[in-house]
Design a protein around this motif. Structure first.
Motif, PDB file in Angstrom:
ATOM      1  N   ARG A  12       0.828  -1.207   0.000  1.00  0.00           N
ATOM      2  CA  ARG A  12       0.000   0.000   0.000  1.00  0.00           C
ATOM      3  C   ARG A  12       0.861   1.254   0.000  1.00  0.00           C
ATOM      4  O   ARG A  12       0.531   2.264   0.627  1.00  0.00           O
ATOM      5  CB  ARG A  12      -0.982  -0.009   1.175  1.00  0.00           C
ATOM      6  CG  ARG A  12      -1.986  -1.160   1.096  1.00  0.00           C
ATOM      7  CD  ARG A  12      -2.936  -1.213   2.272  1.00  0.00           C
ATOM      8  NE  ARG A  12      -3.861  -2.341   2.134  1.00  0.00           N
ATOM      9  CZ  ARG A  12      -4.746  -2.710   3.054  1.00  0.00           C
ATOM     10  NH1 ARG A  12      -4.825  -2.047   4.200  1.00  0.00           N
ATOM     11  NH2 ARG A  12      -5.539  -3.742   2.847  1.00  0.00           N
ATOM     12  N   GLU A 103      -8.515  -8.050   8.566  1.00  0.00           N
ATOM     13  CA  GLU A 103      -9.357  -7.271   7.673  1.00  0.00           C
ATOM     14  C   GLU A 103     -10.373  -8.177   6.983  1.00  0.00           C
ATOM     15  O   GLU A 103     -10.091  -9.338   6.699  1.00  0.00           O
ATOM     16  CB  GLU A 103      -8.521  -6.568   6.592  1.00  0.00           C
ATOM     17  CG  GLU A 103      -7.647  -5.447   7.093  1.00  0.00           C
ATOM     18  CD  GLU A 103      -6.909  -4.735   5.974  1.00  0.00           C
ATOM     19  OE1 GLU A 103      -6.569  -3.555   6.148  1.00  0.00           O
ATOM     20  OE2 GLU A 103      -6.659  -5.363   4.917  1.00  0.00           O
ATOM     21  N   SER A 120     -10.668  -2.894   8.560  1.00  0.00           N
ATOM     22  CA  SER A 120      -9.988  -3.534   9.689  1.00  0.00           C
ATOM     23  C   SER A 120     -10.976  -3.769  10.829  1.00  0.00           C
ATOM     24  O   SER A 120     -11.779  -2.890  11.171  1.00  0.00           O
ATOM     25  CB  SER A 120      -8.818  -2.683  10.179  1.00  0.00           C
ATOM     26  OG  SER A 120      -9.283  -1.469  10.733  1.00  0.00           O
ATOM     27  N   SER A 133     -10.507   1.255  10.290  1.00  0.00           N
ATOM     28  CA  SER A 133      -9.611   1.797   9.254  1.00  0.00           C
ATOM     29  C   SER A 133      -9.934   1.113   7.930  1.00  0.00           C
ATOM     30  O   SER A 133     -10.330  -0.059   7.890  1.00  0.00           O
ATOM     31  CB  SER A 133      -8.153   1.550   9.628  1.00  0.00           C
ATOM     32  OG  SER A 133      -7.812   2.245  10.807  1.00  0.00           O
ATOM     33  N   THR A 134      -9.753   1.837   6.828  1.00  0.00           N
ATOM     34  CA  THR A 134     -10.156   1.302   5.532  1.00  0.00           C
ATOM     35  C   THR A 134      -9.083   1.524   4.476  1.00  0.00           C
ATOM     36  O   THR A 134      -8.261   2.446   4.581  1.00  0.00           O
ATOM     37  CB  THR A 134     -11.458   1.963   5.040  1.00  0.00           C
ATOM     38  OG1 THR A 134     -11.262   3.392   4.931  1.00  0.00           O
ATOM     39  CG2 THR A 134     -12.609   1.683   5.994  1.00  0.00           C
ATOM     40  N   PHE A 135      -9.102   0.661   3.476  1.00  0.00           N
ATOM     41  CA  PHE A 135      -8.290   0.862   2.276  1.00  0.00           C
ATOM     42  C   PHE A 135      -9.190   0.650   1.077  1.00  0.00           C
ATOM     43  O   PHE A 135      -9.769  -0.424   0.901  1.00  0.00           O
ATOM     44  CB  PHE A 135      -7.102  -0.090   2.222  1.00  0.00           C
ATOM     45  CG  PHE A 135      -6.157   0.202   1.088  1.00  0.00           C
ATOM     46  CD1 PHE A 135      -5.349   1.323   1.120  1.00  0.00           C
ATOM     47  CD2 PHE A 135      -6.086  -0.633  -0.024  1.00  0.00           C
ATOM     48  CE1 PHE A 135      -4.478   1.611   0.072  1.00  0.00           C
ATOM     49  CE2 PHE A 135      -5.219  -0.360  -1.069  1.00  0.00           C
ATOM     50  CZ  PHE A 135      -4.415   0.766  -1.012  1.00  0.00           C
ATOM     51  N   GLU A 137      -9.371   0.837  -3.114  1.00  0.00           N
ATOM     52  CA  GLU A 137      -8.449   0.812  -4.246  1.00  0.00           C
ATOM     53  C   GLU A 137      -9.150   0.530  -5.567  1.00  0.00           C
ATOM     54  O   GLU A 137     -10.206  -0.099  -5.618  1.00  0.00           O
ATOM     55  CB  GLU A 137      -7.376  -0.253  -4.024  1.00  0.00           C
ATOM     56  CG  GLU A 137      -7.927  -1.664  -3.922  1.00  0.00           C
ATOM     57  CD  GLU A 137      -6.869  -2.676  -3.541  1.00  0.00           C
ATOM     58  OE1 GLU A 137      -6.042  -3.029  -4.407  1.00  0.00           O
ATOM     59  OE2 GLU A 137      -6.879  -3.115  -2.362  1.00  0.00           O
ATOM     60  N   HIS A 157      -6.449   4.529  -1.334  1.00  0.00           N
ATOM     61  CA  HIS A 157      -6.395   5.469  -0.211  1.00  0.00           C
ATOM     62  C   HIS A 157      -6.491   4.695   1.102  1.00  0.00           C
ATOM     63  O   HIS A 157      -7.457   3.954   1.336  1.00  0.00           O
ATOM     64  CB  HIS A 157      -7.527   6.483  -0.274  1.00  0.00           C
ATOM     65  CG  HIS A 157      -7.486   7.490   0.848  1.00  0.00           C
ATOM     66  ND1 HIS A 157      -6.550   8.505   0.896  1.00  0.00           N
ATOM     67  CD2 HIS A 157      -8.233   7.610   1.983  1.00  0.00           C
ATOM     68  CE1 HIS A 157      -6.728   9.222   1.997  1.00  0.00           C
ATOM     69  NE2 HIS A 157      -7.743   8.698   2.673  1.00  0.00           N
ATOM     70  N   GLN A 158      -5.454   4.843   1.939  1.00  0.00           N
ATOM     71  CA  GLN A 158      -5.431   4.234   3.262  1.00  0.00           C
ATOM     72  C   GLN A 158      -5.871   5.264   4.291  1.00  0.00           C
ATOM     73  O   GLN A 158      -5.237   6.318   4.432  1.00  0.00           O
ATOM     74  CB  GLN A 158      -4.026   3.730   3.603  1.00  0.00           C
ATOM     75  CG  GLN A 158      -3.886   3.167   5.001  1.00  0.00           C
ATOM     76  CD  GLN A 158      -4.625   1.849   5.181  1.00  0.00           C
ATOM     77  OE1 GLN A 158      -4.283   0.853   4.538  1.00  0.00           O
ATOM     78  NE2 GLN A 158      -5.631   1.827   6.047  1.00  0.00           N
ATOM     79  N   LYS A 159      -6.956   4.952   4.983  1.00  0.00           N
ATOM     80  CA  LYS A 159      -7.448   5.848   6.030  1.00  0.00           C
ATOM     81  C   LYS A 159      -7.308   5.147   7.376  1.00  0.00           C
ATOM     82  O   LYS A 159      -7.843   4.054   7.576  1.00  0.00           O
ATOM     83  CB  LYS A 159      -8.917   6.216   5.799  1.00  0.00           C
ATOM     84  CG  LYS A 159      -9.478   7.157   6.868  1.00  0.00           C
ATOM     85  CD  LYS A 159     -10.883   7.601   6.534  1.00  0.00           C
ATOM     86  CE  LYS A 159     -11.466   8.499   7.628  1.00  0.00           C
ATOM     87  NZ  LYS A 159     -10.626   9.699   7.871  1.00  0.00           N
ATOM     88  N   SER A 167      -2.907   8.986   7.351  1.00  0.00           N
ATOM     89  CA  SER A 167      -3.634   8.577   6.149  1.00  0.00           C
ATOM     90  C   SER A 167      -2.985   9.152   4.894  1.00  0.00           C
ATOM     91  O   SER A 167      -2.360  10.219   4.935  1.00  0.00           O
ATOM     92  CB  SER A 167      -5.092   9.018   6.236  1.00  0.00           C
ATOM     93  OG  SER A 167      -5.735   8.421   7.348  1.00  0.00           O
TER      94      SER A 167
END
Length: 219
Positions: A12, A103, A120, A133-135, A137, A157-159, A167
Protein backbone atom coordinates in the motif's frame (compact mmCIF):
# COMPACT_ATOMS: atom_id res chain seq x y z
CA UNK A 1 2.15 -21.66 -5.71
CA UNK A 2 4.46 -18.75 -6.53
CA UNK A 3 7.92 -17.66 -5.40
CA UNK A 4 9.17 -14.15 -6.08
CA UNK A 5 12.10 -11.83 -5.50
CA UNK A 6 11.40 -8.10 -5.16
CA UNK A 7 13.87 -5.22 -5.04
CA UNK A 8 11.77 -4.02 -2.10
CA UNK A 9 8.61 -5.20 -0.38
CA UNK A 10 6.22 -2.31 -0.22
CA UNK A 11 2.57 -2.65 0.76
CA UNK A 12 0.00 0.00 0.00
CA UNK A 13 2.85 2.32 -0.88
CA UNK A 14 4.77 1.90 2.38
CA UNK A 15 8.09 0.05 2.55
CA UNK A 16 8.00 -3.12 4.65
CA UNK A 17 11.71 -3.91 4.24
CA UNK A 18 13.27 -0.44 4.67
CA UNK A 19 14.29 -0.36 0.99
CA UNK A 20 15.89 -3.83 1.17
CA UNK A 21 15.08 -6.81 -1.14
CA UNK A 22 12.41 -9.35 -0.25
CA UNK A 23 11.85 -13.03 -0.97
CA UNK A 24 8.21 -14.10 -0.99
CA UNK A 25 6.10 -17.25 -1.17
CA UNK A 26 2.42 -17.61 -2.07
CA UNK A 27 0.43 -20.84 -1.75
CA UNK A 28 -3.20 -20.76 -2.92
CA UNK A 29 -6.01 -23.25 -3.35
CA UNK A 30 -9.16 -22.45 -5.29
CA UNK A 31 -12.22 -24.73 -5.49
CA UNK A 32 -14.52 -24.86 -8.51
CA UNK A 33 -17.36 -23.66 -6.26
CA UNK A 34 -15.62 -20.30 -5.84
CA UNK A 35 -14.21 -20.83 -2.34
CA UNK A 36 -10.47 -20.28 -1.92
CA UNK A 37 -7.84 -20.00 0.78
CA UNK A 38 -4.11 -19.38 0.90
CA UNK A 39 -1.06 -18.06 2.67
CA UNK A 40 1.70 -15.55 1.98
CA UNK A 41 5.15 -15.21 3.61
CA UNK A 42 7.75 -12.45 3.21
CA UNK A 43 10.71 -11.08 5.09
CA UNK A 44 10.10 -7.66 6.67
CA UNK A 45 12.21 -5.09 8.53
CA UNK A 46 9.82 -2.33 9.56
CA UNK A 47 9.09 -3.78 13.00
CA UNK A 48 12.77 -4.23 13.81
CA UNK A 49 13.53 -0.62 12.84
CA UNK A 50 10.50 0.71 14.72
CA UNK A 51 11.55 -1.16 17.86
CA UNK A 52 15.11 0.17 17.69
CA UNK A 53 13.85 3.75 17.41
CA UNK A 54 11.53 3.09 20.36
CA UNK A 55 14.39 1.84 22.53
CA UNK A 56 13.48 -1.83 22.63
CA UNK A 57 14.00 -4.88 20.43
CA UNK A 58 12.04 -7.54 18.57
CA UNK A 59 13.01 -10.80 16.94
CA UNK A 60 10.34 -10.47 14.25
CA UNK A 61 11.67 -10.90 10.73
CA UNK A 62 8.70 -12.13 8.71
CA UNK A 63 5.11 -11.40 7.79
CA UNK A 64 2.83 -14.41 7.52
CA UNK A 65 -0.64 -13.88 6.06
CA UNK A 66 -3.58 -16.25 5.96
CA UNK A 67 -6.68 -15.54 3.89
CA UNK A 68 -9.89 -17.15 2.67
CA UNK A 69 -12.83 -16.04 0.61
CA UNK A 70 -15.52 -16.71 -1.94
CA UNK A 71 -15.54 -15.45 -5.52
CA UNK A 72 -18.60 -15.72 -7.75
CA UNK A 73 -20.29 -14.14 -10.77
CA UNK A 74 -23.09 -11.74 -9.80
CA UNK A 75 -23.85 -10.73 -13.40
CA UNK A 76 -22.38 -11.60 -16.78
CA UNK A 77 -18.59 -11.12 -16.55
CA UNK A 78 -18.93 -9.30 -13.20
CA UNK A 79 -17.16 -11.10 -10.33
CA UNK A 80 -17.70 -10.41 -6.65
CA UNK A 81 -14.94 -11.44 -4.23
CA UNK A 82 -15.53 -11.37 -0.46
CA UNK A 83 -13.09 -12.62 2.14
CA UNK A 84 -10.98 -12.33 5.26
CA UNK A 85 -7.25 -11.61 5.62
CA UNK A 86 -5.09 -12.01 8.73
CA UNK A 87 -1.61 -10.44 8.90
CA UNK A 88 0.61 -12.23 11.44
CA UNK A 89 3.99 -10.93 12.62
CA UNK A 90 5.55 -13.76 14.65
CA UNK A 91 7.68 -12.88 17.70
CA UNK A 92 6.37 -9.30 17.84
CA UNK A 93 5.00 -9.51 21.38
CA UNK A 94 7.27 -6.75 22.69
CA UNK A 95 5.09 -4.09 21.03
CA UNK A 96 2.54 -2.35 23.27
CA UNK A 97 0.00 -2.49 20.43
CA UNK A 98 0.20 -5.69 18.43
CA UNK A 99 0.96 -5.19 14.73
CA UNK A 100 -1.11 -8.30 13.94
CA UNK A 101 -4.08 -7.18 11.85
CA UNK A 102 -7.40 -8.58 10.64
CA UNK A 103 -9.36 -7.27 7.67
CA UNK A 104 -12.48 -8.23 5.80
CA UNK A 105 -12.78 -7.22 2.17
CA UNK A 106 -15.07 -7.08 -0.85
CA UNK A 107 -14.04 -6.54 -4.45
CA UNK A 108 -15.60 -6.34 -7.90
CA UNK A 109 -13.86 -7.31 -11.14
CA UNK A 110 -15.11 -6.61 -14.65
CA UNK A 111 -12.74 -7.41 -17.47
CA UNK A 112 -9.52 -5.49 -16.92
CA UNK A 113 -10.94 -3.37 -14.08
CA UNK A 114 -11.11 -4.07 -10.34
CA UNK A 115 -12.20 -2.16 -7.25
CA UNK A 116 -11.78 -3.37 -3.67
CA UNK A 117 -12.70 -2.23 -0.16
CA UNK A 118 -10.88 -3.49 2.95
CA UNK A 119 -12.03 -2.87 6.53
CA UNK A 120 -9.99 -3.53 9.69
CA UNK A 121 -11.83 -5.31 12.51
CA UNK A 122 -9.38 -4.19 15.22
CA UNK A 123 -6.08 -2.36 15.72
CA UNK A 124 -4.25 -2.07 12.41
CA UNK A 125 -0.49 -2.55 11.90
CA UNK A 126 0.35 -1.32 15.41
CA UNK A 127 -1.98 1.71 15.40
CA UNK A 128 -4.12 1.74 18.55
CA UNK A 129 -7.88 2.21 18.27
CA UNK A 130 -7.64 1.42 14.57
CA UNK A 131 -10.85 -0.55 14.23
CA UNK A 132 -12.71 0.77 11.22
CA UNK A 133 -9.61 1.80 9.25
CA UNK A 134 -10.16 1.30 5.53
CA UNK A 135 -8.29 0.86 2.28
CA UNK A 136 -10.15 1.63 -0.95
CA UNK A 137 -8.45 0.81 -4.25
CA UNK A 138 -8.93 0.69 -8.00
CA UNK A 139 -6.83 -1.50 -10.30
CA UNK A 140 -6.46 -1.99 -14.03
CA UNK A 141 -4.56 -4.66 -15.99
CA UNK A 142 -4.29 -4.18 -19.75
CA UNK A 143 -3.02 -7.22 -21.71
CA UNK A 144 -0.91 -6.61 -24.83
CA UNK A 145 0.94 -8.82 -27.31
CA UNK A 146 -1.48 -11.73 -26.84
CA UNK A 147 -1.03 -11.53 -23.08
CA UNK A 148 2.76 -11.56 -23.08
CA UNK A 149 2.81 -8.03 -21.69
CA UNK A 150 0.40 -6.59 -19.13
CA UNK A 151 0.29 -2.90 -18.25
CA UNK A 152 -0.84 -2.29 -14.67
CA UNK A 153 -2.26 0.65 -12.79
CA UNK A 154 -3.35 1.15 -9.19
CA UNK A 155 -4.71 3.92 -7.01
CA UNK A 156 -5.70 3.55 -3.38
CA UNK A 157 -6.39 5.47 -0.21
CA UNK A 158 -5.43 4.23 3.26
CA UNK A 159 -7.45 5.85 6.03
CA UNK A 160 -6.36 5.22 9.63
CA UNK A 161 -9.23 5.54 12.09
CA UNK A 162 -8.26 7.84 14.99
CA UNK A 163 -4.80 8.36 13.42
CA UNK A 164 -5.82 10.40 10.40
CA UNK A 165 -2.49 12.29 10.14
CA UNK A 166 -0.99 9.04 8.87
CA UNK A 167 -3.63 8.58 6.15
CA UNK A 168 -2.47 8.89 2.55
CA UNK A 169 -3.14 8.10 -1.12
CA UNK A 170 -0.94 5.79 -3.22
CA UNK A 171 -0.62 5.21 -6.96
CA UNK A 172 1.34 2.68 -9.04
CA UNK A 173 2.00 2.23 -12.76
CA UNK A 174 3.95 -0.66 -14.23
CA UNK A 175 4.28 -3.60 -16.59
CA UNK A 176 4.75 -7.37 -16.40
CA UNK A 177 6.28 -9.65 -19.05
CA UNK A 178 5.28 -13.32 -19.25
CA UNK A 179 8.17 -15.53 -20.41
CA UNK A 180 6.00 -18.66 -20.33
CA UNK A 181 6.34 -21.73 -18.14
CA UNK A 182 5.30 -19.75 -15.07
CA UNK A 183 8.16 -17.22 -15.23
CA UNK A 184 7.32 -13.51 -15.15
CA UNK A 185 9.26 -10.31 -14.52
CA UNK A 186 8.35 -6.68 -14.30
CA UNK A 187 8.40 -3.47 -12.41
CA UNK A 188 6.33 -0.50 -11.39
CA UNK A 189 6.70 3.02 -10.10
CA UNK A 190 4.88 3.83 -6.88
CA UNK A 191 4.20 7.18 -5.29
CA UNK A 192 2.30 8.49 -2.26
CA UNK A 193 1.25 11.79 -0.72
CA UNK A 194 2.04 10.50 2.79
CA UNK A 195 3.55 12.94 5.29
CA UNK A 196 7.29 12.28 4.99
CA UNK A 197 8.11 13.15 8.60
CA UNK A 198 5.58 10.63 9.93
CA UNK A 199 6.87 7.76 7.80
CA UNK A 200 10.64 8.38 8.13
CA UNK A 201 12.40 5.86 10.38
CA UNK A 202 16.18 5.70 10.87
CA UNK A 203 16.61 8.24 8.07
CA UNK A 204 14.57 6.28 5.51
CA UNK A 205 11.25 7.58 4.19
CA UNK A 206 9.11 4.45 3.87
CA UNK A 207 6.55 6.36 1.77
CA UNK A 208 9.08 7.71 -0.75
CA UNK A 209 8.32 7.50 -4.48
CA UNK A 210 10.45 4.84 -6.14
CA UNK A 211 10.75 2.08 -8.73
CA UNK A 212 10.18 -1.54 -7.66
CA UNK A 213 11.34 -4.49 -9.78
CA UNK A 214 10.53 -8.19 -9.43
CA UNK A 215 10.86 -11.66 -10.91
CA UNK A 216 8.42 -14.47 -10.09
CA UNK A 217 7.88 -18.15 -10.84
CA UNK A 218 4.46 -19.78 -10.54
CA UNK A 219 4.21 -23.54 -10.11
Amino acid sequence: GKVALYSEYEYRGISQTSEKPAGQLNLDYGHSSGFYFGTFVSNVKWLKDTAEVGGFSTSNKIEWDIYAGYKFEVAKDLLLDVGYLHYEYPSSGTFAVSPNTDEVYAGLTYGMFNVKYSYSTGDIFGFANGKGSTFIEGNVAVPLMDGKVTLTGHIGHQKFKNNDDFSYTVYKVGAVYDFGGGLTAGGYYKGTDAEEALWTVKGRDWSKDRLVAFVAYAF
